[in-house]
Motif scaffolding. Structure first.
Motif, mmCIF file in Angstrom:
data_model
loop_
_atom_site.group_PDB
_atom_site.id
_atom_site.type_symbol
_atom_site.label_atom_id
_atom_site.label_comp_id
_atom_site.label_asym_id
_atom_site.label_seq_id
_atom_site.Cartn_x
_atom_site.Cartn_y
_atom_site.Cartn_z
ATOM 1 N N LEU A 130 8.209 10.704 -4.567
ATOM 2 C CA LEU A 130 6.828 11.134 -4.795
ATOM 3 C C LEU A 130 5.830 10.392 -3.915
ATOM 4 O O LEU A 130 4.842 10.966 -3.442
ATOM 5 C CB LEU A 130 6.459 10.917 -6.266
ATOM 6 C CG LEU A 130 6.514 12.187 -7.085
ATOM 7 C CD1 LEU A 130 6.583 11.863 -8.565
ATOM 8 C CD2 LEU A 130 5.293 13.055 -6.790
ATOM 9 N N GLN A 131 6.088 9.122 -3.666
ATOM 10 C CA GLN A 131 5.157 8.374 -2.805
ATOM 11 C C GLN A 131 5.173 8.956 -1.400
ATOM 12 O O GLN A 131 4.138 9.099 -0.760
ATOM 13 C CB GLN A 131 5.508 6.880 -2.742
ATOM 14 C CG GLN A 131 5.647 6.183 -4.080
ATOM 15 C CD GLN A 131 4.593 6.566 -5.071
ATOM 16 O OE1 GLN A 131 3.404 6.547 -4.768
ATOM 17 N NE2 GLN A 131 5.015 6.953 -6.264
ATOM 18 N N ALA A 187 0.949 14.231 2.231
ATOM 19 C CA ALA A 187 -0.143 15.122 1.852
ATOM 20 C C ALA A 187 -1.291 14.985 2.838
ATOM 21 O O ALA A 187 -2.061 15.900 3.062
ATOM 22 C CB ALA A 187 -0.631 14.787 0.449
ATOM 23 N N LEU A 247 9.542 1.295 -4.510
ATOM 24 C CA LEU A 247 9.701 1.178 -5.960
ATOM 25 C C LEU A 247 11.178 1.117 -6.361
ATOM 26 O O LEU A 247 12.002 1.859 -5.837
ATOM 27 C CB LEU A 247 9.055 2.379 -6.659
ATOM 28 C CG LEU A 247 7.525 2.426 -6.647
ATOM 29 C CD1 LEU A 247 7.044 3.812 -7.059
ATOM 30 C CD2 LEU A 247 6.963 1.364 -7.592
ATOM 31 N N LEU A 305 3.333 12.136 -1.307
ATOM 32 C CA LEU A 305 1.883 11.912 -1.277
ATOM 33 C C LEU A 305 1.423 11.409 0.099
ATOM 34 O O LEU A 305 0.350 11.784 0.572
ATOM 35 C CB LEU A 305 1.473 10.929 -2.376
ATOM 36 C CG LEU A 305 1.502 11.520 -3.786
ATOM 37 C CD1 LEU A 305 1.338 10.438 -4.838
ATOM 38 C CD2 LEU A 305 0.403 12.571 -3.945
ATOM 39 N N LEU A 306 2.237 10.577 0.711
ATOM 40 C CA LEU A 306 1.871 10.115 2.062
ATOM 41 C C LEU A 306 1.762 11.301 3.018
ATOM 42 O O LEU A 306 0.870 11.362 3.858
ATOM 43 C CB LEU A 306 2.916 9.136 2.602
ATOM 44 C CG LEU A 306 2.785 7.692 2.145
ATOM 45 C CD1 LEU A 306 4.031 6.900 2.501
ATOM 46 C CD2 LEU A 306 1.559 7.034 2.768
ATOM 47 N N ARG A 359 3.880 1.919 -1.473
ATOM 48 C CA ARG A 359 4.517 2.102 -2.785
ATOM 49 C C ARG A 359 5.887 2.791 -2.713
ATOM 50 O O ARG A 359 6.410 3.184 -3.744
ATOM 51 C CB ARG A 359 3.606 2.875 -3.767
ATOM 52 C CG ARG A 359 2.149 2.489 -3.771
ATOM 53 C CD ARG A 359 1.842 1.041 -3.936
ATOM 54 N NE ARG A 359 2.015 0.503 -5.275
ATOM 55 C CZ ARG A 359 1.943 -0.798 -5.568
ATOM 56 N NH1 ARG A 359 1.680 -1.674 -4.614
ATOM 57 N NH2 ARG A 359 2.124 -1.213 -6.791
ATOM 58 N N SER A 378 13.216 9.289 -7.653
ATOM 59 C CA SER A 378 12.164 10.281 -7.795
ATOM 60 C C SER A 378 10.792 9.633 -7.559
ATOM 61 O O SER A 378 9.905 10.236 -6.942
ATOM 62 C CB SER A 378 12.282 10.961 -9.155
ATOM 63 O OG SER A 378 11.066 10.972 -9.816
ATOM 64 N N THR A 404 0.789 -1.229 0.000
ATOM 65 C CA THR A 404 0.000 0.000 0.000
ATOM 66 C C THR A 404 0.825 1.286 0.000
ATOM 67 O O THR A 404 0.331 2.317 -0.402
ATOM 68 C CB THR A 404 -0.953 0.066 1.218
ATOM 69 O OG1 THR A 404 -0.175 0.021 2.406
ATOM 70 C CG2 THR A 404 -1.928 -1.089 1.213
ATOM 71 N N PHE A 460 1.587 18.537 -2.071
ATOM 72 C CA PHE A 460 0.222 18.016 -2.088
ATOM 73 C C PHE A 460 -0.466 18.078 -0.731
ATOM 74 O O PHE A 460 -1.579 17.605 -0.568
ATOM 75 C CB PHE A 460 0.225 16.582 -2.629
ATOM 76 C CG PHE A 460 0.898 16.475 -3.971
ATOM 77 C CD1 PHE A 460 0.299 17.041 -5.089
ATOM 78 C CD2 PHE A 460 2.138 15.867 -4.109
ATOM 79 C CE1 PHE A 460 0.920 16.979 -6.331
ATOM 80 C CE2 PHE A 460 2.759 15.797 -5.341
ATOM 81 C CZ PHE A 460 2.158 16.360 -6.455
#
Ligand SMILES: Cc1cc2nc3c(=O)[nH]c(=O)nc-3n(C[C@H](O)[C@H](O)[C@H](O)COP(=O)(O)O)c2cc1C
Ligand code: SF4
Ligand code: SF4
Ligand code: SF4
Ligand code: SF4
Ligand code: FES
Lengths: 615, 397
Positions: free
Chosen positions: A103-104, A110, A62, A107-108, A59, A99, A57, A141
């Motif tokens: 980004l994950q 955010a 990666l 977002l987390l 991510r 990168s 969940t 975000f």
């Protein structure tokens, strides 16, 4: 021969490269697992190998990879659930992988209350670590309203759930469901509203949660934690009118040094005493004394029950087990020993016997217990455990809060000289009391004393090896000889095994006299109030356990009934085990708190309507 | 409800109306499983549920699995906005679907099938149960079916749980097992460990309906309908600004322009191919053909007439994804919500370079990092609209 064949067949080795280094992997081994074996760090948040949890969940794991037939084309995949393929080349730190990982995390964050400085997890947070690792420096975000609508559930005396810090890794659900078999936690909501909640939408206090705190141990962030009561304790310490009486549990001394850089399993009993004195504790006692007292009461009770033919008897010193029995198996309550836990027994004696002996005003006494346990906070708040309308134990601090308190006071126990318990009334303990902190310990302590009662002499070997396994459920037959004869005992740790035993007993299929239950896998040395480890579950269980057995071995007195101060307590105050006075002060009762569904599944189904088509 | 009255307009002749389901099952019953698989493989049939995975290959994997029992699942969750072809198949040709499931069972060694029926299609259940009963009477389902001695196969219907994500095969399996419809990790695949951890074939209703047709009429008949690279034909659900919306059958390789002419779309501004998770094609792309690799179809076409505001369309689709994301994984959970807000903002204020970079990065990470197809596909419609219709945003020349 055939066996050899199988062996060879099972070990298919695959070849790949990770960051340019040739690696070998077993068939079906994930990229993450393989990378870890080769010392390559890949950031992860949801995965927890120790409990076999890979929900995929977060991510953040990666990595970039290329298949042998990939004609130079690379792809991204989550390394925690992608197996190594023959000839694959993996990059964990390429610009593209980095990168994507970053980004994950962005977002987390955010949807995360990022007030790190006020967070209980600050400095030991897996999310902070990962954010630092991926080099996060933007937060594009983030949206405050996401965070504002996340509930904070502080209904329970024991635990706080702050969902504004939750990253939906689902580790808590996994440990509660698969590990403990309590299954109090569920996923709720969809889309942006997805969260972890308690079953039937109840609050923590009213839910089927037993506050064992195992979910707290696996939570990577500050979302789950105990109710912090360090301020209360510090205030009392600074109040000259108040007499603070501290006690700490057997397990605490072997599970605390890590916080200050000492090796796991180190016994810091002496340093803890010094530290408590240094911050201004008035009286420092040992919960082990209470454990010895409990053994006196519980063995007497047990012998009585055996004589009257009622069997089995369950131990009652673990409050999460009590919660479990009351909420999930009320039918089993008549089988529970009525003896209070060591902590509560201590509390009671501290507010009655101790002031009498020391000539203190009981009203000024505040009892503070340092416990490796979240459920102990629940226990201290039980109405059954009040004396004259006041709590027997005023505050329970988990090991974590104790660490926090020492840090707030600028104390590093690694730098302290050890000192000894010095209270002449409640400071002594036997080896039997010490092993209470690990699975099988309560049983062994009780058996030592029962053996003495039956035979009028000590068991030669002292230690009962047959009680010392580590399987979830163990049983043994002990020949007590004398007036008692054969006693059939069982021990279980973790609530999944506890459920098994409870089912067996209720089905009339269990042939036992005495059953020890500790709700936490491993017993209190891995209780839910212990220091948290990152990315690991119960990493130090066996080391802590070994130290407890060593403490026992080094103890001059090995049996509860030989503890001189216990003898004095009975002589001067309680009369004898299970006397009326002892019964009044040291025994308690339980209530049925089963959650009953008031609606049938059919009714719920009928209530569900398919939303009107919107699009 | 009269099932036939809601089936929708059928625009041209459908191959399904020419085939008898029982012939297909009888043929399969007499064949070795491997032969059934190779016929399907030879036909080039690809999955119609969206991913376009070769059906023969899926069955071959399932056949090779050791686990037992195995299961065949008919995916009738049809939830893609703008798609309603499966509904027509279920109303008019249910026996082809059940025959397809039985044949799949024969091919992979499964004896039990489940039709996972979209919750909103509850009114079809009675009709489908009757069709199953009829199949049993005719010896197409049950014990020793199709004349084969030891070929047994039966089907039960289970209702969907009312979420779009439940059409995704692993979420569907979770839902069938009584849990929330949250997608599973892609490895193991359902053919390895699916329903109850057993090898499971999940096929779309249309995929299954083609199966008996291919057996009866032969793989070359099927392959011959399309092009060499893209064999076969497809059912399309056509809706939007056109005169004759409905269901159409087209061979692969048909151009979008021809379809638009057939359905009476005057001067369309754009066409959404493949439902909400598909691509939005501007007029310059109308000569593209319905071919995997060119326009992957998903079987749905939504026509947008000259008056449509394309960013309103994008916002509408985005709203759908933000609501339907199961919320498990971070790029889809937060990404869809933030993308939705970004679209609303750009509709009001236009889009500057910086925010465009951010929004593209967000969309990009959603499509590469999401756990399942929902999150991976969700930014597609928006990106194709942004690429082709950015001129419609305020502040743009
Ligand atoms: C979000 C999402 C929704 C889906 N919904 C459906 C659906 O409603 N019906 C369907 O047949 N396949 C649906 N699929 C595709 C299935 O996951 C699966 O690929 C398909 O059922 C396989 O059948 P096929 O090989 O015959 O296409 C969906 C996929 C995703 C990612
Ligand atoms: S405290 Fe224990 S019972 Fe409660 S939710 Fe956590 S793991 Fe489950
Ligand atoms: S509460 Fe903690 S363990 Fe549970 S999902 Fe949230 S972050 Fe994970
Ligand atoms: S096993 Fe120990 S730490 Fe765990 S709940 Fe029981 S008493 Fe507390
Ligand atoms: S991509 Fe979306 S729908 Fe799929 S698992 Fe992630 S959150 Fe759920
Ligand atoms: S660690 Fe791989 S997705 Fe979370």
């Amino acid at each position: 021969m055939e066996h050899e064949h199988e062996e060879a067949g099972a070990k298919k080795i695959l070849h790949a490269t990770i960051n340019g280094v040739a690696v070998e992997a077993e068939e079906n081994e994930t990229i993450l697992h393989c990378a870890r074996r080769y010392g390559v760090y890949i950031p992860t948040l949801c995965e927890l190998d120790d409990i076999d949890h890979t929900p995929g969940t977060c991510r953040v794991c990666l990595v970039e990879f290329e298949m042998p037939s990939g004609d130079g084309k690379t792809k991204l995949a989550t390394s925690c659930n992608t197996p190594v393929v023959e000839g694959m080349t993996v990059q964990t730190r390429s610009p593209r992988a980095r990168s994507a990982q970053r980004l994950q995390v962005e977002l987390l964050l955010a949807d995360h209350d990022q007030d790190c400085a006020t967070c209980v997890r600050h400095g030991s947070c897996e999310l902070q670590d990962v954010a630092q690792f991926v080099g996060l420096h933007e937060n594009r975000f983030y949206k405050p309203s996401f965070v504002e609508k996340r509930p904070v559930d502080d209904s329970s005396p024991a635990m706080i759930r702050d969902m504004s810090k939750c990253i939906r890794c689902q580790r808590c659900i996994a440990i509660c469901r698969e590990g403990q078999g309590v299954d109090a936690l569920v996923q709720v909501g969809i889309g942006q509203d997805k969260a972890v909640g308690l079953r039937f939408g109840l609050s923590q206090k009213e839910s089927t949660c037993v506050t064992c705190g195992q979910c707290v141990l696996v939570c990577p962030t500050g979302a789950l934690g105990e109710r912090d009561e360090t301020d209360k304790v510090l205030d009392w310490i600074y109040d000259p009118e108040i007499i603070t009486v501290f006690q700490f549990a057997p397990a605490v001394r072997v599970a605390f040094g890590e916080e200050f850089g000492l090796p796991p399993g180190a016994n810091v009993q002496g340093q803890i005493i010094t530290a408590l004195k240094r911050i201004g504790a008035d009286i420092v006692l040992d919960t082990n004394f209470g454990a010895d007292l409990v053994i006196m009461e519980e063995s007497a009770e047990l012998l009585k029950r055996l004589a009257s033919g009622s069997r089995p008897t369950f131990t009652s010193c673990c409050p999460a087990w009590i919660n479990f029995a009351e909420i999930h198996y009320p039918e089993i309550l008549p089988y529970l020993s009525s003896t209070k836990s060591p902590m509560q027994s201590m509390g009671m004696i501290c507010k009655t016997y101790l002031p009498e002996k020391m000539v203190l005003d009981p009203k000024k006494i505040r009892t503070i217990a340092i416990m490796p346990c979240t459920a102990k906070k629940d226990e201290a708040a039980r109405l059954q455990l009040q004396f004259d309308g006041k709590a027997e134990i005023d505050v329970v601090l988990t090991t974590r809060e104790f660490a926090r308190m020492l840090r707030r006071e600028g104390i590093n126990i690694a730098k302290l000289e050890p000192s000894d318990f010095d209270n002449p009334y409640m400071g002594e303990f036997s080896g039997a009391g010490a092993i209470f902190g690990t699975t099988g310990g309560v049983m062994e302590a009780a058996v030592r004393t029962m053996y003495y009662v039956a035979n009028g002499k000590e068991y030669d070997a002292i230690e009962f090896e047959q009680l010392r396994g580590f399987e979830g459920v163990r049983s043994a037959t002990v020949d007590m000889g004398g007036s008692i004869g054969i006693v059939k005992v069982a021990m279980c740790h973790g609530l999944k095994p506890a459920r098994e035993i409870a089912e067996l007993v209720l089905a009339g299929k269990a042939d036992f006299d005495f059953i020890e239950v500790m709700a936490c896998p491993g017993g209190c040395v891995d209780g839910g109030g212990n220091l948290r480890s990152k990315k690991a579950y119960m990493p130090n269980a066996l080391k802590r356990r070994a130290t407890l057995y060593n403490v026992d071995r080094q103890q001059h007195v090995r049996q509860s009934h030989n503890n001189e101060q216990i003898k004095t307590l009975y002589r001067d105050f309680l009369e004898k085990p299970y006397s009326d006075k002892a019964h009044h002060l040291l025994h308690t009762m339980y209530t049925d708190r089963k959650q009953t569904l008031t609606r049938t599944v059919k009714e719920i189904w009928e209530d569900l309507t398919i939303s009107d088509p919107l699009y | 409800m009269d099932v036939k009255s809601v089936r929708g307009f059928v625009g041209n002749k459908l191959s399904f109306s020419e085939v008898s389901a029982s012939d297909g099952v009888k043929m399969a019953a007499e064949m070795a499983p491997e032969d059934v698989v190779s016929i399907i493989t030879a036909s080039g049939l690809k999955g119609r549920g969206g991913a376009g995975f070769p059906t023969g290959k899926k069955w071959e994997y399932a056949f090779g699995q050791e686990g037992h029992p195995k299961y065949i699942i008919g995916n009738a969750d049809e939830g893609e906005p703008g798609t309603f072809k499966d509904r027509l198949i279920l109303t008019d040709f249910p026996e082809l679907v059940f025959a397809g499931m039985a044949i799949a069972g024969c091919a992979v060694g499964a004896e039990f099938g489940i039709l996972y029926l979209r919750a909103e299609y509850g009114w079809l259940r009675e009709h489908l149960e009757a069709a199953i009963a009829h199949c049993r009477e005719k010896g197409l389902l049950g014990k020793a079916i199709g004349g084969g001695k030891d070929f047994s196969f039966d089907i039960s219907i289970r209702m969907g749980s009312g979420a779009y994500i439940c059409g995704e095969e692993t979420a569907l399996l979770e839902s069938l097992e009584g849990r929330r419809g949250d997608a599973r990790n892609r490895i193991p695949f359902p053919v390895q460990a699916g329903y109850l951890g057993k090898p499971t074939v999940v096929n779309n209703v249309e995929t299954l309906a083609w199966v008996p047709c291919i057996l009866v009429k032969g793989p070359s008949w099927f392959a011959g309908m399309g092009t060499r690279k893209a064999p076969g034909a497809w059912l399309f659900s056509v809706s939007g600004d056109c005169k004759r919306p409905g269901i159409y059958e087209y061979p692969f390789g048909t151009s979008l322009r021809q379809i638009l002419a057939d359905v009476g779309a005057d001067n369309p501004k754009a066409v959404q191919v493949g439902g909400a998770s598909g691509n939005c094609v501007p007029p310059s792309g109308f000569d593209r053909t319905m071919t995997p690799g060119d326009l992957a179809t998903g079987g749905s076409i939504i026509v947008f007439g000259p008056g449509q505001d394309m960013f309103a369309v994008a916002e509408n689709f985005q709203h759908f994804f933000a609501d339907e994301s199961c919320g498990q994984c971070i790029p889809c959970r937060v990404g869809n919500q933030r993308l939705l807000e970004a679209i609303a903002r750009m509709r009001a204020n236009g889009l500057d370079k910086d925010s465009e970079r951010t929004v593209r990065q967000l969309a990009q990470t959603m499509s590469v990092a999401s756990k399942c197809g929902l999150g991976q596909m969700s930014p597609r419609a928006f990106l194709s609209i942004l690429n082709n219709f950015a001129g419609e945003l305020p502040g743009h020349a």
